[in-house]
Enzyme design. Structure first.
Site, PDB file in Angstrom:
ATOM      1  N   ARG A 194      -2.251   9.923  16.831  1.00 31.39           N
ATOM      2  CA  ARG A 194      -1.484   8.768  17.325  1.00 31.39           C
ATOM      3  C   ARG A 194      -0.818   9.103  18.652  1.00 31.39           C
ATOM      4  O   ARG A 194      -0.759   8.272  19.568  1.00 31.39           O
ATOM      5  CB  ARG A 194      -0.424   8.393  16.286  1.00 31.39           C
ATOM      6  CG  ARG A 194       0.447   7.233  16.695  1.00 31.39           C
ATOM      7  CD  ARG A 194       1.440   6.838  15.618  1.00 31.39           C
ATOM      8  NE  ARG A 194       2.297   5.784  16.132  1.00 31.39           N
ATOM      9  CZ  ARG A 194       3.365   5.999  16.903  1.00 31.39           C
ATOM     10  NH1 ARG A 194       3.718   7.247  17.211  1.00 31.39           N
ATOM     11  NH2 ARG A 194       4.077   4.992  17.356  1.00 31.39           N
TER      12      ARG A 194
ATOM     13  N   GLU B 122       0.851  -1.203   0.000  1.00 27.42           N
ATOM     14  CA  GLU B 122       0.000   0.000   0.000  1.00 27.42           C
ATOM     15  C   GLU B 122       0.885   1.251   0.000  1.00 27.42           C
ATOM     16  O   GLU B 122       1.988   1.214   0.557  1.00 27.42           O
ATOM     17  CB  GLU B 122      -0.884  -0.005   1.253  1.00 27.42           C
ATOM     18  CG  GLU B 122      -1.780  -1.220   1.360  1.00 27.42           C
ATOM     19  CD  GLU B 122      -2.478  -1.320   2.719  1.00 27.42           C
ATOM     20  OE1 GLU B 122      -2.695  -2.444   3.181  1.00 27.42           O
ATOM     21  OE2 GLU B 122      -2.770  -0.265   3.313  1.00 27.42           O
TER      22      GLU B 122
ATOM     23  N   LYS C 132       2.416   4.631   1.133  1.00 30.56           N
ATOM     24  CA  LYS C 132       2.599   5.224   2.469  1.00 30.56           C
ATOM     25  C   LYS C 132       2.331   6.728   2.366  1.00 30.56           C
ATOM     26  O   LYS C 132       3.130   7.487   1.845  1.00 30.56           O
ATOM     27  CB  LYS C 132       4.014   4.959   2.973  1.00 30.56           C
ATOM     28  CG  LYS C 132       4.203   5.333   4.435  1.00 30.56           C
ATOM     29  CD  LYS C 132       5.523   4.797   4.989  1.00 30.56           C
ATOM     30  CE  LYS C 132       5.704   5.169   6.454  1.00 30.56           C
ATOM     31  NZ  LYS C 132       5.760   6.631   6.683  1.00 30.56           N
TER      32      LYS C 132
HETATM   33  N1  LIG Z   1      -1.445   1.879   4.069  1.00 29.35           N
HETATM   34  C1  LIG Z   1      -0.825   1.925   5.236  1.00 29.35           C
HETATM   35  O1  LIG Z   1      -0.777   0.990   6.002  1.00 29.35           O
HETATM   36  C2  LIG Z   1      -0.193   3.210   5.647  1.00 29.35           C
HETATM   37  C3  LIG Z   1      -0.269   4.304   4.812  1.00 29.35           C
HETATM   38  N2  LIG Z   1       0.291   5.487   5.155  1.00 29.35           N
HETATM   39  C4  LIG Z   1       0.945   5.636   6.319  1.00 29.35           C
HETATM   40  N3  LIG Z   1       1.505   6.846   6.612  1.00 29.35           N
HETATM   41  C5  LIG Z   1       1.057   4.546   7.220  1.00 29.35           C
HETATM   42  C6  LIG Z   1       1.673   4.527   8.501  1.00 29.35           C
HETATM   43  C7  LIG Z   1       1.562   3.319   9.096  1.00 29.35           C
HETATM   44 BR1  LIG Z   1       2.249   2.883  10.810  1.00 29.35          BR
HETATM   45  S1  LIG Z   1       0.712   2.200   8.149  1.00 29.35           S
HETATM   46  C8  LIG Z   1       0.477   3.353   6.875  1.00 29.35           C
END
Ligand SMILES: NC(=O)c1cnc(N)c2cc(Br)sc12
Length: 318
Positions: free
Chosen positions: A135, A112, A114
């Site tokens: 968080r 995925e 980020k």
């Molecule tokens: N798709 C995801 O899991 C995801 C996407 N964008 C982010 N900034 C983060 C941070 C964490 Br920790 S998981 C995640």
């Protein structure tokens, strides 16, 4: 003939559907003028019959009062961070460690994007938004419910009245909105934000929800922290279910049968990040099987079943 309550409920359902199509699918079904007419009818109906107002009504997104501070919120499930991998070798090490622990069990991943934003934990009870918290340190965050309610792609009511569900997502400021906000601040002689992540963080930590409502923020939901009333076995199922519930989900995820496919995804999106309307700083690689994640568990800081592949920092335009 409809009673005012029936009419109000019908309008809420109609407006909720249009908000989803406009802000989540980016495929409006009606004109802005027609939407405004529906919205105005609901506002006038609720003004005429104040006891009809419900917290999940689309008219209740922007709260009234200015807060004095943020209430601390203890997360039921600690919001862990991710270990980082900066190159192929570190990703391969992650894959090897994981296979060693899982034995010959088939190991599939979901990759995925980020999102470079602010993590948020959302709690829904009987399908209605109860709270949203930052968080913080992973254990205790700040209650920013009044502010996240102003994010139009965030559902105030889910499509099913699940007894309880807690999800995690990222609040972000789209690149265009970031550029516009900084131009406006510069014109007013105000300090500009260094990047969209800071702008998103500054926008959801406003004490006045009206200020947050004036900022263009997006939300993408990607994990279920706690779920009652449904069984789910994989990350792929999680993302599909989140979408069915009415959450905005980044559709660029990919199920990967091997680490080679993970590496292909990372390389592809490192080259395509400029195509996206929001900033990303890497790829999150997650073990797809939820039962297998249980076998691996987490360290105090981060899960053993996921890792963040970080893109090399981009050269800043001089
Ligand atoms: N798709 C995801 O899991 C995801 C996407 N964008 C982010 N900034 C983060 C941070 C964490 Br920790 S998981 C995640």
């Amino acid at each position: 003939m409809e009673t005012p309550r029936e009419r109000a409920e019908k309008l809420r359902e109609e407006i909720r559907k249009h908000d989803y199509h406009y802000y989540v699918l980016d495929q409006p079904l009606i004109s802005d003028a027609e939407y405004d007419r529906l919205f105005r009818e609901l506002v006038e109906l609720e003004q005429a019959y104040p006891d009809l107002v419900t917290p999940d009504s689309p008219t209740q997104r922007v709260g009234g009062e200015v807060l004095k501070g943020f209430t601390p919120v203890q997360h039921r499930v600690p919001l862990l961070s991710l270990d980082n991998a900066f190159n192929e070798r570190e990703l391969r090490d992650f894959n090897r460690r994981l296979k060693e622990r899982l034995g010959d069990e088939a190991v599939a991943y979901v990759c995925e994007l980020k999102i470079d934003g602010v993590s948020i934990a959302l709690v829904y009870q009987d399908g209605v938004l109860m709270s949203g918290a930052t968080r913080g340190d992973g254990i205790v965050g700040e209650d920013v419910t009044a502010n996240i309610r102003t994010i139009k792609s965030l559902p105030l009511r889910l499509t099913y009245p699940l007894p309880r569900v807690e999800v995690r997502g990222e609040v972000y400021m789209p690149k265009e909105a970031f550029a516009r906000l900084n131009r406006e601040r510069e014109d007013r002689g105000e300090k500009t934000f260094a990047n969209p992540r800071n702008a998103a963080a500054g926008s959801i930590r406003q004490l006045d929800p009206k200020v947050t409502a004036g900022r263009t923020l997006g939300l993408l939901v990607y994990d279920i922290l706690h779920l009652e009333g449904k069984e789910i076995d994989s990350q792929r199922e999680t993302l599909e279910f989140l979408s069915e519930l009415g959450f905005p989900v980044d559709r660029n995820f990919r199920w990967c049968a091997s680490l080679d496919e993970v590496l292909e995804y990372c390389e592809e999106w490192q080259g395509r990040r400029h195509e996206l309307p929001y900033e990303i700083d890497g790829v999150v690689v997650k073990l797809n099987s939820l039962p297998a994640r249980q076998l691996l568990g987490a360290t105090a800081k981060s899960p053993r079943w996921a890792i963040a592949y970080k893109f090399p920092a981009e050269e800043k335009e001089t």
